[in-house]
Design a protein around this motif. Structure first.
Motif, PDB file in Angstrom:
ATOM      1  N   LEU A  13       0.807  -1.217   0.000  1.00 22.09           N
ATOM      2  CA  LEU A  13       0.000   0.000   0.000  1.00 22.09           C
ATOM      3  C   LEU A  13       0.845   1.274   0.000  1.00 22.09           C
ATOM      4  O   LEU A  13       0.287   2.366   0.105  1.00 22.09           O
ATOM      5  CB  LEU A  13      -0.916   0.023   1.230  1.00 22.09           C
ATOM      6  N   CYS A  14       2.140   1.137  -0.118  1.00 21.51           N
ATOM      7  CA  CYS A  14       3.046   2.284  -0.039  1.00 21.51           C
ATOM      8  C   CYS A  14       2.733   3.317  -1.128  1.00 21.51           C
ATOM      9  O   CYS A  14       2.552   2.980  -2.289  1.00 21.51           O
ATOM     10  CB  CYS A  14       4.491   1.818  -0.174  1.00 21.51           C
ATOM     11  N   ILE A  15       2.668   4.580  -0.720  1.00 22.67           N
ATOM     12  CA  ILE A  15       2.343   5.664  -1.655  1.00 22.67           C
ATOM     13  C   ILE A  15       3.523   6.613  -1.844  1.00 22.67           C
ATOM     14  O   ILE A  15       3.370   7.680  -2.422  1.00 22.67           O
ATOM     15  CB  ILE A  15       1.116   6.461  -1.165  1.00 22.67           C
ATOM     16  N   CYS A  16       4.686   6.231  -1.383  1.00 20.44           N
ATOM     17  CA  CYS A  16       5.850   7.117  -1.435  1.00 20.44           C
ATOM     18  C   CYS A  16       6.208   7.508  -2.864  1.00 20.44           C
ATOM     19  O   CYS A  16       6.525   8.668  -3.133  1.00 20.44           O
ATOM     20  CB  CYS A  16       7.047   6.457  -0.766  1.00 20.44           C
ATOM     21  N   GLU A  17       6.176   6.555  -3.804  1.00 18.14           N
ATOM     22  CA  GLU A  17       6.578   6.874  -5.170  1.00 18.14           C
ATOM     23  C   GLU A  17       5.564   7.800  -5.839  1.00 18.14           C
ATOM     24  O   GLU A  17       5.936   8.686  -6.597  1.00 18.14           O
ATOM     25  CB  GLU A  17       6.748   5.599  -5.996  1.00 18.14           C
ATOM     26  N   GLU A  18       4.267   7.638  -5.551  1.00 19.25           N
ATOM     27  CA  GLU A  18       3.262   8.531  -6.123  1.00 19.25           C
ATOM     28  C   GLU A  18       3.434   9.958  -5.595  1.00 19.25           C
ATOM     29  O   GLU A  18       3.306  10.926  -6.341  1.00 19.25           O
ATOM     30  CB  GLU A  18       1.848   8.035  -5.824  1.00 19.25           C
ATOM     31  N   VAL A  19       3.732  10.091  -4.316  1.00 19.59           N
ATOM     32  CA  VAL A  19       3.968  11.414  -3.734  1.00 19.59           C
ATOM     33  C   VAL A  19       5.245  12.014  -4.311  1.00 19.59           C
ATOM     34  O   VAL A  19       5.309  13.206  -4.615  1.00 19.59           O
ATOM     35  CB  VAL A  19       4.053  11.316  -2.191  1.00 19.59           C
ATOM     36  N   LYS A  41       6.451  11.508  -7.255  1.00 18.49           N
ATOM     37  CA  LYS A  41       6.208  11.931  -8.631  1.00 18.49           C
ATOM     38  C   LYS A  41       5.640  13.341  -8.670  1.00 18.49           C
ATOM     39  O   LYS A  41       5.887  14.090  -9.607  1.00 18.49           O
ATOM     40  CB  LYS A  41       5.243  10.973  -9.319  1.00 18.49           C
ATOM     41  N   GLU A  42       4.890  13.723  -7.651  1.00 22.14           N
ATOM     42  CA  GLU A  42       4.289  15.051  -7.608  1.00 22.14           C
ATOM     43  C   GLU A  42       5.303  16.129  -7.252  1.00 22.14           C
ATOM     44  O   GLU A  42       5.028  17.304  -7.421  1.00 22.14           O
ATOM     45  CB  GLU A  42       3.140  15.069  -6.613  1.00 22.14           C
ATOM     46  N   GLN A  43       6.472  15.748  -6.756  1.00 24.51           N
ATOM     47  CA  GLN A  43       7.460  16.721  -6.306  1.00 24.51           C
ATOM     48  C   GLN A  43       8.638  16.880  -7.266  1.00 24.51           C
ATOM     49  O   GLN A  43       9.539  17.658  -6.995  1.00 24.51           O
ATOM     50  CB  GLN A  43       7.989  16.305  -4.929  1.00 24.51           C
ATOM     51  N   GLN A  44       8.653  16.165  -8.388  1.00 24.28           N
ATOM     52  CA  GLN A  44       9.763  16.218  -9.327  1.00 24.28           C
ATOM     53  C   GLN A  44       9.661  17.435 -10.242  1.00 24.28           C
ATOM     54  O   GLN A  44       8.571  17.889 -10.561  1.00 24.28           O
ATOM     55  CB  GLN A  44       9.792  14.946 -10.184  1.00 24.28           C
ATOM     56  N   SER A  85      16.535   8.672  -5.482  1.00 31.61           N
ATOM     57  CA  SER A  85      16.175   8.068  -4.204  1.00 31.61           C
ATOM     58  C   SER A  85      14.659   7.940  -4.053  1.00 31.61           C
ATOM     59  O   SER A  85      14.177   7.176  -3.224  1.00 31.61           O
ATOM     60  CB  SER A  85      16.745   8.891  -3.047  1.00 31.61           C
ATOM     61  N   GLU A  86      13.897   8.677  -4.864  1.00 33.37           N
ATOM     62  CA  GLU A  86      12.434   8.625  -4.777  1.00 33.37           C
ATOM     63  C   GLU A  86      11.791   7.906  -5.955  1.00 33.37           C
ATOM     64  O   GLU A  86      10.727   7.333  -5.824  1.00 33.37           O
ATOM     65  CB  GLU A  86      11.879  10.046  -4.684  1.00 33.37           C
ATOM     66  N   ILE A  87      12.417   7.964  -7.121  1.00 34.92           N
ATOM     67  CA  ILE A  87      11.882   7.358  -8.339  1.00 34.92           C
ATOM     68  C   ILE A  87      12.819   6.241  -8.782  1.00 34.92           C
ATOM     69  O   ILE A  87      14.039   6.426  -8.789  1.00 34.92           O
ATOM     70  CB  ILE A  87      11.762   8.410  -9.473  1.00 34.92           C
ATOM     71  N   ASN A  88      12.264   5.110  -9.174  1.00 34.00           N
ATOM     72  CA  ASN A  88      13.071   4.005  -9.682  1.00 34.00           C
ATOM     73  C   ASN A  88      13.457   4.315 -11.129  1.00 34.00           C
ATOM     74  O   ASN A  88      12.671   4.112 -12.052  1.00 34.00           O
ATOM     75  CB  ASN A  88      12.281   2.697  -9.595  1.00 34.00           C
ATOM     76  N   LEU A  89      14.657   4.843 -11.324  1.00 37.35           N
ATOM     77  CA  LEU A  89      15.108   5.259 -12.651  1.00 37.35           C
ATOM     78  C   LEU A  89      15.255   4.076 -13.605  1.00 37.35           C
ATOM     79  O   LEU A  89      14.975   4.203 -14.796  1.00 37.35           O
ATOM     80  CB  LEU A  89      16.438   6.011 -12.557  1.00 37.35           C
ATOM     81  N   LYS A 103       2.358   8.167 -17.255  1.00 36.57           N
ATOM     82  CA  LYS A 103       3.086   7.401 -16.238  1.00 36.57           C
ATOM     83  C   LYS A 103       2.809   7.925 -14.823  1.00 36.57           C
ATOM     84  O   LYS A 103       3.155   7.282 -13.850  1.00 36.57           O
ATOM     85  CB  LYS A 103       4.582   7.451 -16.557  1.00 36.57           C
ATOM     86  N   GLY A 104       2.183   9.114 -14.705  1.00 34.09           N
ATOM     87  CA  GLY A 104       1.794   9.611 -13.388  1.00 34.09           C
ATOM     88  C   GLY A 104       2.402  10.937 -12.981  1.00 34.09           C
ATOM     89  O   GLY A 104       2.144  11.420 -11.892  1.00 34.09           O
ATOM     90  N   PHE A 105       3.218  11.542 -13.826  1.00 33.13           N
ATOM     91  CA  PHE A 105       3.814  12.836 -13.513  1.00 33.13           C
ATOM     92  C   PHE A 105       2.842  13.945 -13.897  1.00 33.13           C
ATOM     93  O   PHE A 105       2.068  13.804 -14.844  1.00 33.13           O
ATOM     94  CB  PHE A 105       5.148  13.013 -14.250  1.00 33.13           C
TER      95      PHE A 105
END
Length: 102
Positions: free
Chosen positions: A15-21, A23-26, A50-54, A93-95
């Motif tokens: 349920l982790c939402i860290c990557e979605e959050v 994406k909003e800060q890039q 460190s936040e997005i899986n490149l 992709k969500g950005f």
């Protein structure tokens, strides 16, 4: 029911939402460089590794544009000029569109 917990948000890994959050800060910058022999390379800069899986994002973009590519110094480089379609693919992709500068 033993599931691992995310160290950042405290939710289970499923349920982790860290990557979605994240994406909003890039602040993403897309540009085209010319390399040796007048070969064009699309460069995607501004992503925080460190936040997005490149690696996952690069694999997705390479398959979407049917081209080669790599990650150098936390910058994604794709072979060819894909600047015109890159923004819409990243939005899917969500950005957010406001974060992407061409």
């Amino acid at each position: 029911m033993s599931s691992e917990m995310c160290a950042v948000c405290g939710l289970p890994k499923e349920l982790c939402i860290c990557e979605e959050v994240a994406k909003e800060q890039q602040r993403i910058v897309i540009k085209v460089d010319t390399r040796k022999y007048k070969k064009e390379v699309t460069v995607i800069d501004g992503l925080n590794p460190s936040e997005i899986n490149l690696q996952e994002l690069t694999s997705y973009l390479k398959s979407k544009f049917a081209c080669g590519g790599t990650i150098k110094d936390n910058v994604i480089e794709l072979q060819g000029n894909h600047k015109s379609r890159m923004k819409e693919v990243l939005i899917k992709k969500g950005f957010l569109p406001e974060q992407i500068k061409i």
